[in-house]
Design an enzyme around this catalytic site. Sequence first.
Site, PDB file in Angstrom:
ATOM      1  N   GLU A  72      49.098  31.654  50.753  1.00 63.54           N
ATOM      2  CA  GLU A  72      48.423  30.651  49.934  1.00 63.54           C
ATOM      3  C   GLU A  72      48.431  29.257  50.545  1.00 63.54           C
ATOM      4  O   GLU A  72      47.462  28.493  50.371  1.00 63.54           O
ATOM      5  CB  GLU A  72      49.040  30.607  48.539  1.00 63.54           C
ATOM      6  CG  GLU A  72      48.706  31.823  47.679  1.00 63.54           C
ATOM      7  CD  GLU A  72      49.405  33.103  48.083  1.00 63.54           C
ATOM      8  OE1 GLU A  72      50.392  33.038  48.854  1.00 63.54           O
ATOM      9  OE2 GLU A  72      48.978  34.182  47.646  1.00 63.54           O
ATOM     10  N   HIS A 102      52.092  36.800  36.137  1.00 68.26           N
ATOM     11  CA  HIS A 102      50.619  36.790  36.108  1.00 68.26           C
ATOM     12  C   HIS A 102      50.128  36.192  34.787  1.00 68.26           C
ATOM     13  O   HIS A 102      49.104  36.592  34.257  1.00 68.26           O
ATOM     14  CB  HIS A 102      50.029  38.195  36.245  1.00 68.26           C
ATOM     15  CG  HIS A 102      50.279  38.871  37.561  1.00 68.26           C
ATOM     16  ND1 HIS A 102      51.483  39.416  37.889  1.00 68.26           N
ATOM     17  CD2 HIS A 102      49.470  39.093  38.636  1.00 68.26           C
ATOM     18  CE1 HIS A 102      51.419  39.958  39.101  1.00 68.26           C
ATOM     19  NE2 HIS A 102      50.214  39.773  39.578  1.00 68.26           N
TER      20      HIS A 102
END
Lengths: 338, 338, 327, 327
Positions: free
Chosen positions: C60, C129
């Site tokens: 990322e 999540h």
Amino acid sequence: MKSEPKVRASLPDGLTADTLREMYYRMVLTRMCDDRAFALNRQGKIPFAATCQGHEGVQVGAAYALKRGTDWLVPYYRDTALALSYGVTPREQLMCLFARKADIFSSGRQFPNHYSVPDRNIASISSIIAAHVTHGVGMALAFRMRKQPIVTLITFGEGSTSEGEWHEALNFASIHKVPAVFLCENNEFAISVPQKLQMAITNVADRAAGYGMPGVICDGTDPVATYTVVRAAVERARAGEGPTLIEAKCYRAMSHTSDDNQATYRTPQEIEALKSRDPIPRFEGWLKDRGLIDDETIAQLKKKAQAEVDEATDWAEQQPPPTEEDLYTHVYASGALS
Amino acid sequence: MKSEPKVRASLPDGLTADTLREMYYRMVLTRMCDDRAFALNRQGKIPFAATCQGHEGVQVGAAYALKRGTDWLVPYYRDTALALSYGVTPREQLMCLFARKADIFSSGRQFPNHYSVPDRNIASISSIIAAHVTHGVGMALAFRMRKQPIVTLITFGEGSTSEGEWHEALNFASIHKVPAVFLCENNEFAISVPQKLQMAITNVADRAAGYGMPGVICDGTDPVATYTVVRAAVERARAGEGPTLIEAKCYRAMSHTSDDNQATYRTPQEIEALKSRDPIPRFEGWLKDRGLIDDETIAQLKKKAQAEVDEATDWAEQQPPPTEEDLYTHVYASGALS
Amino acid sequence: MAVKTVLDGVRDAIHDEMKRDDRVFIMGEDVGPRGNVFLITKGFLDEFGRDRVIDTPLAEASIVGVAVGAAMAGMRPIAEIQFADFIYPAYNQIVGEAAKIRYRTAGAQTCPLVIRTPYGGGVRGALSHSVSVEALFYHVPGLKICVPSTPRDAQGMLVSAIRDEDPVLFLEHKRTYRLIKGEVPDSEFTVPIGVADVARTGKDLSVITYGLMRHFAVEAAETLARDGIDAEVIDLRSVRPLDRATILDSVRKTRRALVVHEDQKFGGIGAEVCAIIAEEALFELDAPLRRVCGPDVPAMGYAKEYEEAFMPNPERIGAAMRELAAF
Amino acid sequence: MAVKTVLDGVRDAIHDEMKRDDRVFIMGEDVGPRGNVFLITKGFLDEFGRDRVIDTPLAEASIVGVAVGAAMAGMRPIAEIQFADFIYPAYNQIVGEAAKIRYRTAGAQTCPLVIRTPYGGGVRGALSHSVSVEALFYHVPGLKICVPSTPRDAQGMLVSAIRDEDPVLFLEHKRTYRLIKGEVPDSEFTVPIGVADVARTGKDLSVITYGLMRHFAVEAAETLARDGIDAEVIDLRSVRPLDRATILDSVRKTRRALVVHEDQKFGGIGAEVCAIIAEEALFELDAPLRRVCGPDVPAMGYAKEYEEAFMPNPERIGAAMRELAAF
Ligand SMILES: Cc1ncc(C[n+]2csc(CCOP(=O)(O)OP(=O)(O)O)c2C)c(N)n1
Ligand SMILES: Cc1ncc(C[n+]2csc(CCOP(=O)(O)OP(=O)(O)O)c2C)c(N)n1
Ligand SMILES: [Mg+2]
Ligand SMILES: [Mg+2]
């Protein structure tokens, strides 16, 4: 069990016929747990399942290369076979799938397969890829500081090796020669991204040179081949000679998870072709070739595994879920604050 | 300037005698800027100075290997010689040291040597080590997308190669074969931390294999040696063959910055011994050996450089500082919001 | 006007901007053949090619860092973070770099970048999540942060974000993706960043909210309306810049304010909203300020029970509204 | 009692805990022979050896990540981030991992870790050596955050942090290191985390602050006292947990509150402090809440002029106090 065959002398170092059959049993048991998880997902009973089909060889091989009760495991979410070979029971596995309150991994807080089973030396991980790799290094550092003869096995996929934290972990581990073994389960995909878009190299093991540690490749569909290289790395680590990076070449038979559909990025032919690499029939063949197992024993073991998984499913499903109050526990040692 | 010597034919590809003398001049000019910065710091006129003494060879060599006006530079804070060889003037350099309002790098907002000189293709960097390496890759990607024949040179110290972001940058660059050159100025220290505590390898260039790109080592105290390898890498990048990692072995003559004291972690003998590696007398010798320079020219160039630095110092010191209102400008395109 | 989902709005915004401006491209994990894990970029690879639809490595910091560099070099990248929980490794690039490039170069270099990511709970995403990340970023000057909750806003604000000259963190509530449908103009349009939407006009109290909670708050308000309680619902739509004027106008009118967000309470967006009201309109209030938010525990758990206990719902919001109206 | 600087307090806390408990060790950049860039660990390498004084590679995510692992394995690591501005690459390890380990294992694994870092401006640290990071972390349940500002608090709270069973982010204002001197007990002592300090008792208004600003606020209060304005100054000392009781008791008494911090205003700690007051004590206030904070620009600049314009000082704080008292 009938008398052991003559070929016994040629068994890999450290593995008895019983152990090899046990390894086979763990592979079968895992497959059944795995299939059960997907069945439960399709039935709408659990919202999510991850698969390890295609990884059973590397995982079972690696588990048996460790000294259970001594060595620590810092696994990743695809390590069902590793966990089931390292003391996790089918009941515990199913409890985590159903997210029950008494789930020993996380009390139903985490996705399946994120562990923490400290009484069996399995660490907790998050879903944030590669974040656990430095943790494993820190654990290994701690064990070394305390002069405990413990080796830490840290696993991850090949995709995880792109993360900066992975790099930092290997670099630190090698400088400080911590007693760790890094095991990459290379299944050629990070969800849909094929290896060639993840890295410009063929072998993850080649990354080891950049850290001054050995990089070793093995056939990850073969539990014995994996066992052999992991065992050597574990011995090296325990002897204070530093960490090793092992790349076990395996494959992912199914979609990434129950939320994925690999048909969008892999051709049917590709998926079909994977079947020939299935570690379970391969290991069956290997055992049969050496006279270590026969069809009857195989059938018996499969039946036993199925019974274990059935019983665990029924039991786990009956267990109570967490309650609203459980939301607030274990925020701090002293409870909830703010 | 007198007539060129006979050995001219043996000059490195792409370098004329004039260019070589110009390179020498840049090294001398940089040294004087560097000394001036430290003098100003000791006088309490500026709070901070970083040094590049010991790095002049690699930096000047690299600068001349680029196509000025075309190629981009994503430097780091130790790149005074690189910047002064790539279009930054002594006045501009001194303005940043004094943190004046008209400082073209950052209007006095950043520490010295953090740049942004977009009209001369030099990018801005922060003090956060290695964060700029992915930026360089992104710039190279952008140039390639637009089919512009631009190469991006990205520099950093060997310590920076431990950062996760560095790893991610090289990995991405190699997968996408972006036209970038990674130049590591290895001076064996990250502040006080010696290379052996930064990595378990001797050559940073060995990290290249993990990304599937070539890794090349050169003598970073030698501008010509550096020029040669950087030029080859630049050509390779421009030809679309992908990035290269170059490790230029150099050294850090002084403390890390004006805030550091290397006597706390390096012995006097060690520090003394570095003097023999000084790139300036070495390059002087090289030029003399080839009849490209004589003592008179050397004296002349040194005088000229000193005059340039003196003039720049006096001028920059007189420039006005930023005002309170300047605090609020350039927060967003539309000004300040919240 | 077509009826679309939030997901459609996001997809169409990216698609149309990529068609309109060839400086726009998208990069992220699984955005290629997979078409993103929610199928947002399905078909993009075929339409725009590999140069503009980049499947990145699993890393990322470099997804954002490479995008920052491309933006500095004049492109208009859209960097996708697969789930907001995975944005942490890119924190340095967003907070330490992207947000400061204009300022640190006194305007000589800029970073017109969109970082998109699905966030929020309600889809059994478990501990990693389900996170809301807005409060981890909204303190950062130089960044803009969008939190649209309708198909129209998602599409129109994403277009604005892509055309913005500054870095924008664009948060898409993943529960709204398929759940929330609504009309969206057929022709090109934008929704400005920094302007709140009065989702429901009312006079008895103001509910200030955003994201999925906008819909829950409107639902609660409709229920209360049957009992004669007339609530105004303000959807902030962006949390930086924050539309102080709309908040203050509403509160001055209703004299009662409730802030609702799914994100944890302590240090959340509601803190700043309350502070602004307490600084600017304290004597115009007839009741203390109130917040209904996620609980101050580390994360939303996997089991349904955790998720339900964590997330505010129309009933809980309605109960707080009733109490406040009765104060 | 000895008179010490804040730096002495920090050093002595680490030193004494390392002597007391061999599970405690320190790791970070330049903590070895260099003795840390501020000379905090000078001599530690000789005293405790290379196993317990670890010069790390330049890689913050692993500094914290390795420490997290060691903490999970029963050690008591102190991870040093050289400057707070460099903590961003470790954000994932702090926010995504350390803060959630106890929760995600339902208490089966814990992470007793201290992350220490110097923060704040006033030392010409420029854009990347001046940041205040507390507001980027205080929203995170599972973390504790200390911001001591006296030698006694620095030492006593750092000892508490090292002995704490949970991860503590320990922020040391670098301007206070050598500037602030004060008496510190000679024998072993701790200062609890989560309890504010009433730095000055007063009745006319409450100044709620922490860090370097505590000293500026007290200075301003003393100046105002000459004019008969009697201000109470609350030093929060930790921003998570936040001592709500002390804040509310003070505000209920003085009926006027000013929050002061060096960190930028929008979304800073002051936002939550104001929200708590506005929820709990709104009708006990005689004046609107006020905040004097750093400006909402990306960072403090290098030039003296930027630094001075950015940081609140006793004059600016005093002026706001006067205004509030007169309201
Ligand atoms: C930091 C982070 N980024 C992205 C994801 C989403 N994600 C989950 S698994 C995965 C692929 C992992 O690939 P690999 O490491 O090869 O392991 P495999 O699943 O193939 O066994 C991705 C991208 C994540 N969980 N964490
Ligand atoms: C992320 C980050 N961590 C730490 C620092 C502090 N720091 C500044 S320079 C430096 C050493 C850099 O070493 P190297 O990369 O070898 O470059 P050199 O200074 O030797 O040229 C350190 C640790 C920083 N600026 N950024
Ligand atoms: Mg994989
Ligand atoms: Mg160096």
